[in-house]
Design a protein around this motif. Structure first.
Motif, mmCIF file in Angstrom:
data_model
loop_
_atom_site.group_PDB
_atom_site.id
_atom_site.type_symbol
_atom_site.label_atom_id
_atom_site.label_comp_id
_atom_site.label_asym_id
_atom_site.label_seq_id
_atom_site.Cartn_x
_atom_site.Cartn_y
_atom_site.Cartn_z
ATOM 1 N N ALA A 2 0.818 -1.217 0.000
ATOM 2 C CA ALA A 2 0.000 0.000 0.000
ATOM 3 C C ALA A 2 0.853 1.268 0.000
ATOM 4 N N ILE A 3 1.829 1.323 0.881
ATOM 5 C CA ILE A 3 2.644 2.542 0.997
ATOM 6 C C ILE A 3 3.428 2.795 -0.284
ATOM 7 N N THR A 4 3.955 1.744 -0.888
ATOM 8 C CA THR A 4 4.692 1.907 -2.150
ATOM 9 C C THR A 4 3.790 2.464 -3.238
ATOM 10 N N ALA A 5 2.551 1.935 -3.338
ATOM 11 C CA ALA A 5 1.611 2.420 -4.354
ATOM 12 C C ALA A 5 1.249 3.884 -4.115
ATOM 13 N N ILE A 6 1.061 4.259 -2.860
ATOM 14 C CA ILE A 6 0.722 5.650 -2.523
ATOM 15 C C ILE A 6 1.901 6.578 -2.834
ATOM 16 N N GLU A 7 3.120 6.166 -2.473
ATOM 17 C CA GLU A 7 4.310 6.976 -2.762
ATOM 18 C C GLU A 7 4.479 7.186 -4.258
ATOM 19 N N GLU A 8 4.296 6.134 -5.036
ATOM 20 C CA GLU A 8 4.465 6.246 -6.489
ATOM 21 C C GLU A 8 3.438 7.206 -7.079
ATOM 22 N N GLY B 174 0.983 -5.411 -5.065
ATOM 23 C CA GLY B 174 2.229 -5.137 -4.348
ATOM 24 C C GLY B 174 2.459 -6.075 -3.178
ATOM 25 N N GLN B 175 1.399 -6.332 -2.386
ATOM 26 C CA GLN B 175 1.581 -7.209 -1.227
ATOM 27 C C GLN B 175 1.715 -8.673 -1.647
ATOM 28 N N ALA B 176 1.223 -9.011 -2.852
ATOM 29 C CA ALA B 176 1.282 -10.395 -3.311
ATOM 30 C C ALA B 176 2.690 -10.822 -3.735
ATOM 31 N N TYR B 177 3.534 -9.870 -4.132
ATOM 32 C CA TYR B 177 4.889 -10.226 -4.558
ATOM 33 C C TYR B 177 5.618 -11.004 -3.467
ATOM 34 N N GLU B 178 5.642 -10.427 -2.275
ATOM 35 C CA GLU B 178 6.389 -11.079 -1.192
ATOM 36 C C GLU B 178 5.725 -12.390 -0.768
ATOM 37 N N GLN B 179 4.404 -12.414 -0.795
ATOM 38 C CA GLN B 179 3.720 -13.650 -0.405
ATOM 39 C C GLN B 179 4.074 -14.794 -1.351
ATOM 40 N N PHE B 180 4.053 -14.521 -2.654
ATOM 41 C CA PHE B 180 4.412 -15.559 -3.623
ATOM 42 C C PHE B 180 5.817 -16.085 -3.362
ATOM 43 N N GLU B 181 6.736 -15.170 -3.083
ATOM 44 C CA GLU B 181 8.120 -15.581 -2.838
ATOM 45 C C GLU B 181 8.247 -16.405 -1.565
ATOM 46 N N ALA C 239 9.048 -13.360 -7.499
ATOM 47 C CA ALA C 239 7.672 -13.065 -7.912
ATOM 48 C C ALA C 239 7.637 -12.673 -9.389
ATOM 49 N N PRO C 240 6.721 -13.245 -10.157
ATOM 50 C CA PRO C 240 6.583 -12.862 -11.572
ATOM 51 C C PRO C 240 5.779 -11.569 -11.690
ATOM 52 N N LYS C 241 6.431 -10.447 -11.450
ATOM 53 C CA LYS C 241 5.731 -9.175 -11.306
ATOM 54 C C LYS C 241 4.950 -8.774 -12.555
ATOM 55 N N GLU C 242 5.549 -8.951 -13.716
ATOM 56 C CA GLU C 242 4.840 -8.570 -14.935
ATOM 57 C C GLU C 242 3.629 -9.461 -15.164
ATOM 58 N N LEU C 243 3.753 -10.744 -14.813
ATOM 59 C CA LEU C 243 2.618 -11.662 -14.930
ATOM 60 C C LEU C 243 1.487 -11.235 -13.999
ATOM 61 N N PHE C 244 1.820 -10.873 -12.762
ATOM 62 C CA PHE C 244 0.801 -10.426 -11.821
ATOM 63 C C PHE C 244 0.041 -9.222 -12.383
ATOM 64 N N LYS C 245 0.784 -8.273 -12.926
ATOM 65 C CA LYS C 245 0.145 -7.075 -13.488
ATOM 66 C C LYS C 245 -0.732 -7.441 -14.689
ATOM 67 N N GLU C 246 -0.238 -8.390 -15.495
ATOM 68 C CA GLU C 246 -1.003 -8.826 -16.669
ATOM 69 C C GLU C 246 -2.313 -9.488 -16.246
ATOM 70 N N ILE C 247 -2.237 -10.377 -15.255
ATOM 71 C CA ILE C 247 -3.431 -11.091 -14.796
ATOM 72 C C ILE C 247 -4.463 -10.114 -14.247
ATOM 73 N N MET C 248 -4.012 -9.172 -13.432
ATOM 74 C CA MET C 248 -4.939 -8.277 -12.762
ATOM 75 C C MET C 248 -5.397 -7.116 -13.644
ATOM 76 N N SER C 249 -4.773 -6.963 -14.799
ATOM 77 C CA SER C 249 -5.199 -5.884 -15.694
ATOM 78 C C SER C 249 -6.606 -6.126 -16.232
ATOM 79 N N ASN C 250 -7.087 -7.357 -16.117
ATOM 80 C CA ASN C 250 -8.431 -7.692 -16.598
ATOM 81 C C ASN C 250 -9.514 -7.334 -15.586
ATOM 82 N N TYR C 251 -9.102 -6.824 -14.426
ATOM 83 C CA TYR C 251 -10.094 -6.547 -13.376
ATOM 84 C C TYR C 251 -10.169 -5.059 -13.072
#
Length: 530
Positions: free
Chosen positions: A356-362, A504-511, A518-530
């Protein structure tokens, strides 16, 4: 209770690789006409079903001899005929002899399976006089729409079903608690005969997905959402494409999202696709949990390997772990639990605040290249957190760590005051929020479920008050744009939706779950449909 794994003998093998499990997917067809049922047969085959259950009790103007012949001749898949009476949860309320005659005729005409209720099965099998067609298997079934009995009572039930002449034992119980499913798994894994054991209701969903892991004969998957023959049935599409059902076997590791409510979560979509792409033998489930301590104690096998934790269990989760990460301990909330594969101990951590904090900072930095990346754009800002639960604690902790001045807002003022005292901030009741605007350029973060489906018209703050905020964040991501975010954007604020925190929080959980990056680009691709 430690669940014992079923043997690998139920897996089809080729060159040492697992191709698919042998648990069948049966599509229940509940059409009111034979023509519609025939069309649905072909839809079921296209969808990936192995068997179709023809629910004769759903048909109107049913002519047994004519219609059963038509259904068998038309069907592209093996057939299971069920003619369920009202006293067992079905729709048929006519003459019993006529009902059983129709099932006998289905057997003689070429049905692959028939389903007979335990209450009438002994007499029915005797009436066959030893002339049962070799092709047809008799499923003797029993349904309990109130509870899931004890292991001892379930074992006795299985013995009674076998004694009634069953080729395949079937029982369906009702989940009062998600831990009820463990008793059914225990019966299935020790069964010496083909067995179908299912637990009805949302708390029993796990039984329908994990049945290949424990060796069940089949599960049921519907053609369309909501068109079900028993409570809690998933669709065939979800079984095959969300949960990767065909690849679930004895060695499959189980992960899931623990929450209440939980069916809205997109976590299974994210993790199951990532597991499939990475070749990980794991499945990730929705887990509707009332008591997290009871859940973790019941599913103590190392095969139940890791869990995400959401509302309202994050604080209780911290107390259930054998070891808690120092940051999570400071926050007092855990949103990720990993079971150590060697000793089964539970490790808890918190990935919420980073996401959350990373997304808000960005979002605050945006495209402004003059803002230093060495310091946080949150430093010195007034950061208002709505909610004093696990997610609220995480964001308050993260914002404070970045140098923000934090105000906690909660329906229950005492809880807000308690958290504020812990982190060194101020407290307000939710009723006071609309009139709180000591300065402009504030940050607002909603960490409650206000505005989440289905209550999408709710918002924690008036639109007029939003003009005092530079940025508004909402942890809710179903819907993606909540009323809060829509009105914040209309008021001129930058907005950050819950999906960005979620990813963002899912990256560390997957690892932590897999030991892989974490397959970051894949996560973004999957969630881009929502």
């Amino acid at each position: 209770m430690e669940l014992v794994e079923s043997t690998a003998a139920r897996l089809n093998m080729e060159n040492g690789d697992v191709i698919r499990n042998s648990t069948l997917i049966c599509a229940p067809l509940m059409a009111d006409s034979v023509d519609r049922m025939v069309k649905d047969m072909y839809r079921a085959k296209t969808s990936g079903a192995d068997v179709v259950e023809l629910r004769l009790d759903s048909l109107k103007n049913f002519n047994p001899r004519r219609d059963i012949e038509t259904l068998i001749k038309s069907c592209p898949l093996p057939t299971l005929f069920t003619y369920r009476p009202t006293w067992e949860g079905g729709q048929y309320d006519g003459d019993e002899n006529s009902r059983l005659d129709a099932l006998r005729f289905a057997m003689e005409t070429g049905a692959d399976y028939i389903d007979v209720e335990l209450q009438v099965a002994p007499e029915f099998t005797k009436s066959l006089l030893g002339k049962k067609p070799a092709k047809c298997k008799i499923i003797v079934s029993n349904h309990n729409y109130q509870i899931t009995p004890s292991v001892e009572d379930l074992g006795n039930l299985v013995v009674r079903i076998q004694a009634a002449g069953a080729d395949i034992v079937k029982f369906a119980t009702t989940a009062v608690d998600v831990t009820d499913v463990a008793r059914v798994f225990q019966i299935i894994v020790h069964s010496q005969v083909p067995i179908i054991g299912l637990v009805m209701g949302e708390r029993g969903l796990m039984s329908r997905i994990l049945c290949p892991k424990f060796g069940a004969y089949l599960t049921f998957g519907t053609l369309d959402p909501g068109v079900i023959s028993a409570p809690g049935q998933p669709t065939i599409d979800a079984l095959l494409n969300l949960y990767n059902f065909r690849q679930i076997g004895p060695d499959t590791k189980v992960y899931g999202i623990i929450g209440k409510p939980v069916s809205h979560s997109k976590s299974p979509t994210l993790y199951n696709e990532a597991f499939k792409r990475a070749g990980i033998n794991g499945v990730y489930l929705h887990l509707l949990v009332d008591d997290i301590a009871k859940f973790l104690q019941t599913y103590s096998s190392v095969d139940f390997a890791g869990f995400s934790v959401t509302i309202p269990h994050k604080e209780a989760a911290a107390k259930c772990c054998d070891e808690v990460d120092p940051v999570a301990k400071s926050i007092g909330a855990v949103n990720c639990i990993v079971r150590e594969p060697t000793d089964g101990k539970l490790f808890g951590c918190n990935t919420d605040y980073v996401g959350a904090i990373t997304a808000i900072e960005e979002a605050l930095r945006g495209s402004d290249v003059t803002i230093s990346t060495a310091s946080s754009p949150l430093a010195g800002k007034l950061f208002v957190v709505i909610g004093a639960g696990g997610a609220g604690k995480a964001l308050a902790f993260g914002a404070k760590e970045k140098g923000a001045r934090v105000v906690i807002v909660n329906r229950t003022y005492d809880r807000a005051k308690e958290l504020a005292a812990t982190i060194g901030g101020d407290a307000l009741s939710l009723a006071e929020l609309d009139n709180f605007h000591p300065e402009d350029g504030m940050i607002l973060a909603n960490t409650t479920s206000i505005g989440m489906q289905p209550k999408v018209d709710e918002t924690p703050i008036s639109k007029q008050a939003l003009r005092h905020y530079e940025l508004v964040f909402d942890a809710v991501y179903t819907p993606k744009i909540t009323r809060l975010l829509r009105e914040a954007e209309e008021s001129g604020a930058r907005i950050v939706n819950g999906l960005e925190m979620f990813i963002g929080q899912a990256y560390e959980q997957f690892e932590r779950f897999t030991g892989l990056p974490a397959p970051k680009e894949l996560f973004k691709e999957i969630m881009s449909n929502y």
